[in-house]
Design a protein around this motif. Structure first.
Motif, short mmCIF file in Angstrom:
data_model
loop_
_atom_site.label_atom_id
_atom_site.label_comp_id
_atom_site.label_asym_id
_atom_site.label_seq_id
_atom_site.Cartn_x
_atom_site.Cartn_y
_atom_site.Cartn_z
N TYR A 176 -3.20 21.92 20.08
CA TYR A 176 -2.27 20.62 18.40
C TYR A 176 -2.82 21.39 16.95
O TYR A 176 -3.48 22.49 17.05
N ASN A 177 -3.65 20.69 15.94
CA ASN A 177 -3.54 21.05 14.96
C ASN A 177 -5.14 20.58 15.55
O ASN A 177 -5.49 19.88 16.50
N GLN A 178 -6.31 21.14 14.83
CA GLN A 178 -7.30 21.35 14.69
C GLN A 178 -8.32 19.57 15.14
O GLN A 178 -8.82 19.65 15.92
N THR A 234 2.64 20.96 4.26
CA THR A 234 3.15 21.05 5.29
C THR A 234 4.89 20.31 5.54
O THR A 234 5.00 19.64 4.84
N MET A 250 -2.04 17.95 7.16
CA MET A 250 -2.84 19.13 7.43
C MET A 250 -3.27 20.61 5.95
O MET A 250 -1.80 21.29 5.66
N GLY A 296 -5.74 25.23 9.01
CA GLY A 296 -5.58 25.48 9.60
C GLY A 296 -6.19 26.54 10.70
O GLY A 296 -5.51 28.09 10.13
N TRP A 331 4.42 24.85 9.03
CA TRP A 331 3.00 25.03 7.54
C TRP A 331 2.92 26.42 7.14
O TRP A 331 3.38 27.19 6.89
N ALA A 390 -6.01 16.17 9.66
CA ALA A 390 -4.48 16.09 9.59
C ALA A 390 -4.08 14.21 10.02
O ALA A 390 -4.78 13.93 10.43
N VAL A 408 3.29 20.22 16.91
CA VAL A 408 1.95 20.08 16.56
C VAL A 408 1.19 18.84 15.96
O VAL A 408 -0.50 19.47 16.29
N TYR A 409 1.57 17.97 16.49
CA TYR A 409 0.51 16.74 16.16
C TYR A 409 0.79 15.30 17.95
O TYR A 409 1.96 16.06 17.96
#
Length: 522
Positions: free
Chosen positions: A201-203, A325, A56, A59, A381, A46, A369-370
């Motif tokens: 959050y995102n991975q 995104t 990103m 997900g 997304w 990301a 998300v971040y």
């Protein structure tokens, strides 16, 4: 002291490094990770900024039976609260904002479909039960289409299943069967997606960053921009790596007799190409093998036990899809989605458009998300499984569309009113990403095409990641990569502590009864 060399810097390699420290007694300074790209994390990536737009490529979703992943991450402090583990943070996030999808499928005209009834005929049910019970070896070389009537691929179940897990009808029947068995316990609430977990959050922010920090704190050596081109093997019985070769100085590293080598063979995000809000991804059609597969090709020559990389990297037309995104500086779309779905932002789950030629799916996760995402900026997304088909409204293939054109297609399908669509388009930045090998691990295969994690007779070499073979578990999950890492460390070091068994809900008669009941709903 023995050293460990890890080729690739994705979640499999990061996990292997952690297991070497936790279970194998390795000092961090004796572990070396070599990553070809400038950043580690592999497919769990990301990046971006609020101004230029976030990106990103994918997900990943989780569920309660990701036993290896949650075991590993239970010892890794989270980004927000060092007193809390990453595992606990995932569980807390699920408790705070679990999915309760009320608009899983949306047909033309903005019609929300009741996915509770999966749309099966009796023939479909019999075919599913047969696939579940079929011995895996009988499915060598078969596609999903070889096991089901054509009408199966127009059921609500198929649209939900294929867009949750990214299956195409021509993909491997072996992998489809494994998914059915592995996730049969999710059938009763499949349309609401309530059994699916996500990271806060995102991975990259929720998993890669805290795991990397834990490794670096213990002295693990991480080298980016270092491409491994070949391995040299010691003559004689057994498989023993004695040298690692690089593209760039130093050109080689000797491997001692007690050292270990872990190879991530292949990458599902190989040769990914980003577009922009105003331009499509400039991805040339090519038949060459991506660089992330070349090492596997080289070391597999003349070695049947190293698998067959050509099975996975020679058919990008069957493994390509495209994600996008959206970074928005106006809450208009999130507000519209809340009203349309009846769910608060972050609670809605996946929304698939079955009538879309691209088979579009979008998801609006809980914000931010971040981790560093500023107030007033939102990120959502989506992806299309058929990027080579012309759009319904934008009359060209998705892969030839700019981010703005993809957004236009999505808004048309949802029949967003003109005033809201104008606001959304004016205040959004959309970055598409074309991924030629994203489902390459799903391509039709036979037993032996993926190497065992530790090939028979191997002294110091293990394969990890999505293209190593773990019986019963399913590729395209973080759990699979972590399980290969744990298996590799345990087997090479001959440890007593092995990975926990793969969850097998299909062995539980209560789970099967509930799944059969769900299959008969009308």
């Amino acid at each position: 002291m023995a050293k460990a060399y890890l080729v690739g810097g994705g979640i499999a390699a990061l996990s292997a490094a952690a297991f070497l420290i936790r279970d194998g007694g390795f000092a961090g300074g004796d572990i070396h990770i070599f990553e070809e790209q400038d950043e580690i994390g592999g497919s769990l990536d990301a990046a971006g900024t609020p101004e230029a737009g976030y990106t990103m490529r994918g997900g990943r979703m989780f569920e309660a039976q990701f036993r290896c992943t949650f075991d590993l991450l239970s010892g890794i402090p989270s980004l927000d609260d060092p007193a809390k583990s990453v595992t606990q943070d995932i569980f807390d996030s699920h408790d705070e904002s679990a999915w309760d999808d009320a608009a899983r499928l949306v047909r033309a005209g903005g019609l929300i479909v009741d996915g509770h009834a999966m749309g099966f005929t009796e023939r479909h049910r019999l075919e599913l039960v047969k696939c579940l019970a079929e011995p895996e070896r009988t499915l060598d070389g078969k596609r999903i289409t070889d096991c089901f009537d054509e009408s199966f691929f127009r059921t609500d179940f198929w649209y939900m299943w294929c867009t949750t897990f990214a299956f195409e009808p021509w993909h491997s029947a072996i992998e489809f069967r494994r998914y059915l068995r592995r996730f049969v316990h999710l059938f009763p609430e499949f349309e609401t997606m309530s059994g699916i977990y996500r990271t806060r959050y995102n991975q990259y922010d929720s998993i890669v960053r805290p795991l990397t920090a834990w490794l670096v704190d213990r002295g693990v050596q991480i080298s980016t921009g270092r491409r491994v081109t070949d391995l040299a093997f010691r003559p004689g019985p057994g498989t023993t790596v004695e040298r690692i070769y690089f593209d760039g100085a130093p050109t080689e590293v000797p491997v001692g007799p007690e050292d270990l080598v872990f190879v991530t063979n292949g990458s599902m995000t190989a040769d990914s190409v980003l577009g922009s809000h105003t331009a499509p991804p400039n991805a040339p059609h090519t038949s060459r093998s991506p660089s992330s597969f070349l090492l596997w090709h080289r070391i597999a020559r003349g070695r049947e036990d190293f698998g067959h990389p050509k099975v996975f990297d020679r058919s990008p037309a069957e493994s390509t899809w495209e994600s996008f995104t959206v970074t928005a500086k106006d809450p208009a779309f999130l507000d519209w989605m809340e009203k349309f779905t009846g769910r608060a932002t972050g609670r809605g789950g996946l929304l698939t458009l079955p009538d879309s030629n691209w088979l579009l799916t979008i998801v609006v996760n809980r914000q931010p998300v971040y981790q560093q995402q500023p107030e007033g900026v939102s990120v959502w997304w989506g992806y299309g499984l058929f990027p080579d088909k012309p759009g319904n409204f934008v009359k060209k293939p998705m892969r030839e569309c700019s981010g703005a054109e993809i957004l236009q297609e999505v808004l048309h399908h949802l029949e967003v009113d003109d005033a809201t669509a104008e606001r959304v388009g004016r205040n959004s930045t959309v970055i598409p990403c074309l991924m030629p090998y994203i489902t390459s691990q799903f391509l039709v295969r036979s037993h032996g095409d993926r190497p065992q994690v530790v090939p028979q007779g191997s002294v110091n070499l293990a394969f990890i990641g999505q293209f190593a073979e773990v019986p019963d578990d399913v590729v395209f999950t973080v759990e699979y990569s972590v399980r290969t890492a744990w298996t590799a460390v345990a087997q090479l070091l001959k440890l007593d502590k092995e990975p926990p068994a793969v969850h097998k809900g299909h062995h539980d008669p209560h789970v099967l009864a509930q799944a059969l009941h769900a299959m008969h709903r009308r």
